[in-house]
Design a protein around this motif. Structure first.
Motif, short mmCIF file in Angstrom:
data_model
loop_
_atom_site.label_atom_id
_atom_site.label_comp_id
_atom_site.label_asym_id
_atom_site.label_seq_id
_atom_site.Cartn_x
_atom_site.Cartn_y
_atom_site.Cartn_z
N UNK A 55 0.86 -1.18 0.00
CA UNK A 55 0.00 0.00 0.00
C UNK A 55 0.90 1.23 0.00
N UNK A 56 0.69 2.09 -0.99
CA UNK A 56 1.40 3.37 -1.10
C UNK A 56 0.32 4.42 -1.28
N UNK A 57 0.16 5.28 -0.27
CA UNK A 57 -0.93 6.26 -0.33
C UNK A 57 -2.25 5.50 -0.36
N UNK A 58 -3.08 5.80 -1.34
CA UNK A 58 -4.36 5.11 -1.48
C UNK A 58 -4.33 3.96 -2.47
N UNK A 59 -3.14 3.61 -2.97
CA UNK A 59 -2.99 2.58 -3.99
C UNK A 59 -2.47 1.29 -3.39
N UNK A 60 -3.11 0.18 -3.74
CA UNK A 60 -2.65 -1.14 -3.34
C UNK A 60 -2.29 -1.93 -4.58
N UNK A 61 -1.18 -2.67 -4.52
CA UNK A 61 -0.76 -3.50 -5.65
C UNK A 61 0.13 -4.62 -5.17
N UNK A 62 0.39 -5.60 -6.04
CA UNK A 62 1.23 -6.75 -5.73
C UNK A 62 2.59 -6.57 -6.40
N UNK A 63 3.64 -7.08 -5.73
CA UNK A 63 4.99 -7.01 -6.28
C UNK A 63 5.74 -8.28 -5.90
N UNK A 64 6.47 -8.85 -6.86
CA UNK A 64 7.27 -10.04 -6.58
C UNK A 64 8.32 -9.73 -5.53
N UNK A 65 8.63 -10.71 -4.70
CA UNK A 65 9.64 -10.50 -3.65
C UNK A 65 11.02 -10.23 -4.24
N UNK A 66 11.33 -10.86 -5.36
CA UNK A 66 12.64 -10.63 -5.98
C UNK A 66 12.80 -9.18 -6.41
N UNK A 67 11.72 -8.55 -6.87
CA UNK A 67 11.75 -7.14 -7.25
C UNK A 67 11.72 -6.25 -6.01
N UNK A 68 10.97 -6.67 -4.99
CA UNK A 68 10.89 -5.91 -3.74
C UNK A 68 12.25 -5.84 -3.06
N UNK A 69 13.07 -6.88 -3.23
CA UNK A 69 14.40 -6.91 -2.61
C UNK A 69 15.32 -5.83 -3.19
N UNK A 70 14.98 -5.26 -4.33
CA UNK A 70 15.80 -4.23 -4.97
C UNK A 70 15.41 -2.81 -4.54
N UNK A 71 14.42 -2.71 -3.66
CA UNK A 71 13.94 -1.41 -3.20
C UNK A 71 14.41 -1.20 -1.77
N UNK A 72 15.25 -0.21 -1.57
CA UNK A 72 15.82 0.07 -0.25
C UNK A 72 14.92 1.04 0.51
N UNK A 73 14.75 0.75 1.80
CA UNK A 73 13.85 1.53 2.65
C UNK A 73 14.56 2.06 3.88
#
Length: 91
Positions: A55-73
């Motif tokens: 969930x980002x703001x009012x938007x919900x979506x699905x993302x593969x874990x392999x792609x999520x691992x490339x996003x630093x938080x």
């Protein structure tokens, strides 16, 4: 504390630091609101390493874990909620 999106616990708020995916995917994610500086939350995790529901703001979506691992938080502290006080009437 730096971590990637695949490591983020459910219901833990965090801010996006960098999106290290391909330029095409980064552009699609930015269109959904996932870009540096925005707050993101994992709503639920798919079974057996399945995708993450985000969930980002009012938007919900699905993302593969392999792609999520490339996003630093950067993890955000969880806001403490004040205990609810219930006034009882004397009887």
């Amino acid at each position: 504390m730096a971590l990637n999106l695949a490591q983020l616990q459910t219901q833990q708020p965090a801010r996006v630091r960098t999106v290290g995916t391909s330029a095409e995917l980064a552009q699609r994610l930015a269109a959904l609101g996932l870009r540096p500086g925005r707050e993101v939350e994992v709503i639920r995790r798919g079974w057996l390493g399945g995708p993450l529901q985000l969930k980002v703001g009012g938007t919900e979506f699905m993302l593969r874990r392999s792609e999520a691992a490339l996003i630093e938080l950067v993890a955000q502290p969880v806001a403490a909620t004040a205990p609810s006080c219930v006034a009882r009437a004397a009887t």
